[in-house]
Write a protein that holds these residues in place. Structure first.
Motif, short mmCIF file in Angstrom:
data_model
loop_
_atom_site.label_atom_id
_atom_site.label_comp_id
_atom_site.label_asym_id
_atom_site.label_seq_id
_atom_site.Cartn_x
_atom_site.Cartn_y
_atom_site.Cartn_z
N GLN A 1 22.38 18.70 30.15
CA GLN A 1 21.33 18.11 29.30
C GLN A 1 21.10 18.90 28.01
O GLN A 1 20.26 18.55 27.21
N ARG B 1 21.23 17.24 24.37
CA ARG B 1 20.13 16.30 24.15
C ARG B 1 18.78 17.01 24.04
O ARG B 1 17.93 16.62 23.23
N SER C 1 18.64 18.63 20.70
CA SER C 1 18.42 17.58 19.71
C SER C 1 16.94 17.21 19.66
O SER C 1 16.37 17.00 18.58
N ALA C 2 16.29 17.15 20.83
CA ALA C 2 14.87 16.80 20.88
C ALA C 2 14.01 17.89 20.26
O ALA C 2 13.05 17.62 19.54
N ILE D 1 19.83 12.05 16.43
CA ILE D 1 20.11 11.46 17.75
C ILE D 1 21.60 11.27 17.95
O ILE D 1 22.16 11.58 19.01
N GLY E 1 23.65 14.50 18.91
CA GLY E 1 23.60 14.88 20.32
C GLY E 1 24.47 13.97 21.18
O GLY E 1 25.19 14.44 22.07
N PHE E 2 24.42 12.67 20.91
CA PHE E 2 25.23 11.72 21.68
C PHE E 2 26.72 11.97 21.48
O PHE E 2 27.50 12.01 22.45
N ASP F 1 27.93 15.18 23.24
CA ASP F 1 28.05 15.00 24.68
C ASP F 1 29.22 14.10 25.05
O ASP F 1 29.88 14.29 26.07
N ALA G 1 23.23 19.57 16.77
CA ALA G 1 23.35 19.61 18.23
C ALA G 1 24.75 20.03 18.65
O ALA G 1 24.92 20.82 19.59
#
Length: 393
Positions: free
Chosen positions: A132, A135, A138-139, A261, A264-265, A268, A316
């Motif tokens: 995780q 993400r 990133s948050a 966003i 991060g996606f 991953d 990220a």
């Protein structure tokens, strides 16, 4: 790197993000008010842009040192102290009678944010499982992104309408409740494996790791050749005043949201190397277009949106890459990475100012695009010559 306090407070990440929101406004609102600030203090936009360079250099020097020397102190106390220092600097900046005092206040602000931001990332990464991590990071940095969407444009509008000092008073006022958030949401007694000045020395002496960290500086540096002077560039080429500048900054901020966003996606899903390579190519193509202004307003808005999205997508992927390499030294590595952001900002701001003096405003886009080429070369070189990277790409 497992703390003894679990599970994490569900409001911890939003609280850290909110604090980064205020730090983002305080750090970058200068960019949106170079004209009124420079006019008030008798400086040209290029000279006023030196405030970004001052902040950046101070952050780069102080952040890793302060994180290292506070390694044995509870994270909550250190983060609260750093943020309080940042709030104090905002008040001093608003009261500054001249450019020299304002520059000194920027150094204090850099010290405070240089403590808080890397520790916020380290705390978030340490409290959540590896799958995780991208993400969660990133948050945490979403607040910095949102400062571009709302804080910097609003601060710029206030600076043009009521005076630049009121924009800095806004930063101070918003910082006060964030101190309460830090004190109530960061776990009491939270400690990870301590880091020290020796860890800092060891990381700096590890050439391959520093080469990986250095990519942050080259990528950000390319952006700041252009970003630092975007408001005088648009004033000169597009005839934009207060409302036009605010509109562009809002669009830039809106582009930063999906960029944050998406980064991060993509990291991953495809890994850091493919993500960062694609972002370099995107910036190489987009930034030189700014040397061909004026464009129609719709064309400019589209350009700014995608440029900002690419600029904010890299964080990220790069931070996930570095944490994977760092082990227990993650707080120091993240501090050095944050310092690299501001090294890049300092270099980019200085290069942009020099380009304006030698070749004029329209040279900025091409210079930034060339900077992105250097970032791509740096990324390729660092990935090839760091065997550790090949296992996490």
């Amino acid at each position: 790197m497992q703390p003894d306090i679990t599970p994490p407070d569900r409001l911890l990440i939003p609280a850290l993000s909110a604090c980064n929101f205020i730090i983002g406004i305080g750090a970058f609102v200068i960019i949106g008010m170079l004209e009124p600030l420079g006019t008030d203090l008798g400086r040209s936009p290029a000279q006023a842009g030196q405030l970004m360079t001052i902040y950046a250099v101070a952050y780069a020097i102080l952040s890793p040192l302060l994180v290292a020397v506070t390694g044995n102190i509870g994270r909550r106390r250190v983060m609260a102290a750093g943020f309080a220092l940042f709030a104090l600097a905002a008040a001093v900046s608003a009261l500054a009678p001249n450019f020299a005092v304002l520059g000194g206040a920027r150094v204090i602000a850099a010290a405070g944010s240089g403590i808080f931001t890397p520790l916020a990332a380290a705390v978030a990464a340490g409290l959540y499982p590896a799958e995780q991590r991208a993400r969660v990071l990133s948050a945490v940095f979403f607040g910095l992104t949102m400062s571009q969407v709302a804080g910097v444009p609003v601060g710029s509008w206030i600076a043009y309408t009521y005076g630049w000092r009121w924009a800095l008073w806004l930063v101070f006022a918003l910082a006060l409740p964030c101190l309460w958030l830090i004190w109530t949401r960061v776990p009491v007694g939270l400690r990870f494996q301590p880091v020290s000045l020796r860890d800092l020395r060891d990381v700096i002496g590890e050439g391959r790791l520093m080469l990986a960290i250095g990519f942050t500086a080259t990528f950000i540096g390319a952006q700041y050749v252009l970003f630092t002077y975007i408001t005088p560039l648009l004033t000169e080429t597009m005839g934009f005043g207060r409302d036009g500048i605010a509109m562009i900054l809002v669009v830039s901020g809106i582009g930063a949201v999906p960029g944050n966003i998406l980064g991060g996606f993509l990291a991953d899903r495809f890994g850091w190397r493919a993500t960062l390579t694609g972002l370099c190519f995107a910036q190489i193509c987009l930034m030189p277009i700014f040397s061909f202004l004026p464009l129609s307003v719709p064309q400019l808005l589209v350009l700014v949106f995608f440029w900002a999205m690419g600029s904010w997508s890299f964080m990220a992927a790069q931070q996930g890459r570095l944490i994977g390499l760092a082990g227990h030294r993650a707080p120091v590595v993240l501090a050095l990475n944050a310092a690299a952001i501001y090294v890049g900002a300092a270099i980019g701001s200085a290069v942009g100012g020099g380009m304006i003096l030698q070749f004029g405003m329209l040279s900025l886009g091409i210079a930034a695009g060339i900077g992105a080429v250097f970032a791509l070369i740096h990324l390729t070189f660092s990935a090839r010559y760091s065997p550790l990277d090949s296992t996490t790409s």
